[in-house]
Scaffold this motif. Structure first.
Motif, mmCIF file in Angstrom:
data_model
loop_
_atom_site.group_PDB
_atom_site.id
_atom_site.type_symbol
_atom_site.label_atom_id
_atom_site.label_comp_id
_atom_site.label_asym_id
_atom_site.label_seq_id
_atom_site.Cartn_x
_atom_site.Cartn_y
_atom_site.Cartn_z
ATOM 1 N N THR A 1 -4.551 9.823 22.569
ATOM 2 C CA THR A 1 -4.887 8.446 22.216
ATOM 3 C C THR A 1 -6.269 8.116 22.772
ATOM 4 O O THR A 1 -6.746 8.760 23.702
ATOM 5 C CB THR A 1 -3.862 7.444 22.773
ATOM 6 O OG1 THR A 1 -3.877 7.511 24.201
ATOM 7 C CG2 THR A 1 -2.469 7.743 22.256
ATOM 8 N N ASP B 1 0.000 6.072 5.299
ATOM 9 C CA ASP B 1 0.765 4.985 4.681
ATOM 10 C C ASP B 1 -0.103 3.765 4.349
ATOM 11 O O ASP B 1 0.172 3.053 3.380
ATOM 12 C CB ASP B 1 1.905 4.555 5.607
ATOM 13 C CG ASP B 1 2.939 5.653 5.801
ATOM 14 O OD1 ASP B 1 3.005 6.551 4.944
ATOM 15 O OD2 ASP B 1 3.664 5.615 6.813
ATOM 16 N N LYS B 2 -1.137 3.518 5.166
ATOM 17 C CA LYS B 2 -2.017 2.363 4.951
ATOM 18 C C LYS B 2 -3.477 2.809 5.023
ATOM 19 O O LYS B 2 -4.235 2.369 5.900
ATOM 20 C CB LYS B 2 -1.740 1.278 5.991
ATOM 21 C CG LYS B 2 -0.331 0.707 5.945
ATOM 22 C CD LYS B 2 -0.159 -0.378 6.993
ATOM 23 C CE LYS B 2 1.231 -0.996 6.933
ATOM 24 N NZ LYS B 2 1.392 -2.036 7.989
ATOM 25 N N ALA C 1 -6.542 1.210 7.358
ATOM 26 C CA ALA C 1 -7.040 2.042 8.463
ATOM 27 C C ALA C 1 -8.543 2.247 8.362
ATOM 28 O O ALA C 1 -9.269 2.165 9.365
ATOM 29 C CB ALA C 1 -6.312 3.387 8.462
ATOM 30 N N ARG D 1 -2.929 6.925 13.620
ATOM 31 C CA ARG D 1 -3.072 5.495 13.366
ATOM 32 C C ARG D 1 -4.406 5.006 13.922
ATOM 33 O O ARG D 1 -4.835 5.437 15.002
ATOM 34 C CB ARG D 1 -1.923 4.700 13.997
ATOM 35 C CG ARG D 1 -0.572 4.932 13.323
ATOM 36 C CD ARG D 1 0.534 4.089 13.954
ATOM 37 N NE ARG D 1 0.800 4.526 15.323
ATOM 38 C CZ ARG D 1 1.640 5.510 15.634
ATOM 39 N NH1 ARG D 1 2.290 6.169 14.678
ATOM 40 N NH2 ARG D 1 1.837 5.829 16.895
ATOM 41 N N THR E 1 1.418 12.177 12.695
ATOM 42 C CA THR E 1 0.851 10.910 12.264
ATOM 43 C C THR E 1 -0.444 10.618 13.010
ATOM 44 O O THR E 1 -0.680 11.135 14.101
ATOM 45 C CB THR E 1 1.829 9.746 12.532
ATOM 46 O OG1 THR E 1 2.106 9.681 13.935
ATOM 47 C CG2 THR E 1 3.121 9.920 11.765
ATOM 48 N N GLU F 1 -4.441 6.551 17.719
ATOM 49 C CA GLU F 1 -3.199 7.207 18.141
ATOM 50 C C GLU F 1 -2.969 8.433 17.257
ATOM 51 O O GLU F 1 -2.805 8.304 16.043
ATOM 52 C CB GLU F 1 -2.019 6.256 18.010
ATOM 53 C CG GLU F 1 -2.145 4.972 18.811
ATOM 54 C CD GLU F 1 -1.085 3.954 18.421
ATOM 55 O OE1 GLU F 1 -0.002 3.965 19.025
ATOM 56 O OE2 GLU F 1 -1.353 3.177 17.474
ATOM 57 N N CYS G 1 -6.124 1.416 14.883
ATOM 58 C CA CYS G 1 -5.819 -0.002 15.119
ATOM 59 C C CYS G 1 -4.429 -0.361 14.591
ATOM 60 O O CYS G 1 -4.221 -1.432 14.009
ATOM 61 C CB CYS G 1 -6.886 -0.894 14.497
ATOM 62 S SG CYS G 1 -8.524 -0.673 15.223
ATOM 63 N N GLY G 2 -3.498 0.561 14.752
ATOM 64 C CA GLY G 2 -2.118 0.335 14.361
ATOM 65 C C GLY G 2 -1.776 0.677 12.932
ATOM 66 O O GLY G 2 -0.597 0.697 12.564
ATOM 67 N N ASP G 3 -2.783 0.944 12.086
ATOM 68 C CA ASP G 3 -2.538 1.258 10.679
ATOM 69 C C ASP G 3 -2.486 2.764 10.461
ATOM 70 O O ASP G 3 -3.428 3.489 10.822
ATOM 71 C CB ASP G 3 -3.630 0.652 9.798
ATOM 72 C CG ASP G 3 -3.573 -0.868 9.768
ATOM 73 O OD1 ASP G 3 -2.454 -1.410 9.646
ATOM 74 O OD2 ASP G 3 -4.635 -1.518 9.867
ATOM 75 N N ASP G 4 -1.391 3.220 9.879
ATOM 76 C CA ASP G 4 -1.210 4.647 9.609
ATOM 77 C C ASP G 4 -2.200 5.110 8.547
ATOM 78 O O ASP G 4 -2.342 4.482 7.497
ATOM 79 C CB ASP G 4 0.223 4.907 9.133
ATOM 80 C CG ASP G 4 0.555 6.377 9.062
ATOM 81 O OD1 ASP G 4 0.080 7.046 8.104
ATOM 82 O OD2 ASP G 4 1.284 6.864 9.936
ATOM 83 N N VAL G 5 -2.877 6.229 8.812
ATOM 84 C CA VAL G 5 -3.939 6.684 7.910
ATOM 85 C C VAL G 5 -3.390 7.210 6.587
ATOM 86 O O VAL G 5 -4.130 7.303 5.599
ATOM 87 C CB VAL G 5 -4.817 7.753 8.578
ATOM 88 C CG1 VAL G 5 -5.497 7.194 9.816
ATOM 89 C CG2 VAL G 5 -4.024 9.012 8.923
#
Length: 243
Positions: free
Chosen positions: A26, A70-71, A75, A62, A60, A6, A64-68
């Motif tokens: 996406t 923040d996480k 990611a 992401r 932003t 995303e 698989c749902g993980d922010d590149v």
């Protein structure tokens, strides 16, 4: 379909220069998206931000749902990234380098050996497994980088010019490998070659001067002009609009 990649309003500025400008798209599981554009369009910068190697100015991304941002560690666990140039440790053998990459991913003993052997088989590196990377041709070095990206069987692959430096037979093999992996992964391939997109991609996202200017099937994109250059001329933003 659930999007594994995303990208939302991703922007990167270097001083007064905007390299990537409000890019959004996406990619779902089973999709192979060609990220297409002329040299300098912002493809590599976008992919580096998606891979967490460059911090966006805004927006932003992401995996698989993980922010590149923040996480980043979470990611990257889902990501196989083949960057431009595929950096390696040139004094290592092919096997040694892939084992190093595997250990960095947390694999050890038999699992490490199995993953290295599988990655080398997928990329047809068995014949050069004991050679130092620095002695390899550009095409083989590219395949070493691809093997490293595949070691952990990631859900997402981001490949920057994956067939760069490969001969026609090697390009055919890599394209077949991408097609074989496509049903179980979300894949983005950056290229400036329209033929590459037509060979393996289900969608084509075109970027010009940092902006997305098309998101359609390869057939629809090809219908815009009789050649790659004609396609790029028709999609490149006028100077006044890009300002």
């Amino acid at each position: 379909m659930t999007a594994l990649i995303e990208i939302e309003r991703l922007t990167k500025r270097f001083g007064a220069f905007t390299a990537v400008d409000d890019v959004s798209f996406t990619v779902a599981k089973g999709e192979v998206v060609g990220f297409l554009g002329p040299n300098g369009a912002g493809k590599s910068t976008t992919m580096r931000m998606l891979a967490g190697f460059m911090t966006p100015t805004s927006g932003t991304a992401r995996i698989c749902g993980d922010d590149v941002v923040d996480k980043p560690v979470a990611a990257k666990r889902h990501l196989g990234f083949l960057p431009e140039g595929a950096p390696t440790y040139p004094e290592m053998t092919v096997t040694g380098f892939l084992e190093f990459c595997g250990r960095a991913r947390g694999f050890h003993r038999s699992e490490l050996q199995d993953r290295v052997a599988k990655a080398m088989a997928l990329t047809q590196l068995e014949g050069v497994r004991l050679q130092p990377v620095e002695t390899l041709s550009k095409g083989f070095k590219r395949r070493v980088g691809l093997a490293a990206a595949l070691l952990h069987d990631p859900a997402v692959l981001v490949l920057d010019e994956p067939t760069d430096g490969l001969d026609p037979n090697q390009k055919h093999d890599v394209r077949n490998l991408i097609l074989a992996m496509a049903p179980t992964k979300a894949i983005v391939i950056s290229t400036h070659i329209l033929e590459e997109v037509g060979a393996v991609c289900s969608r084509a996202v075109v970027i010009a001067r940092g902006r997305v200017v098309a998101d359609e099937t390869p057939a629809e994109l090809a219908a815009r002009g009789p050649s790659m250059d004609a396609v790029f001329r028709s999609l490149t933003l006028p100077a006044a609009e890009a300002a």
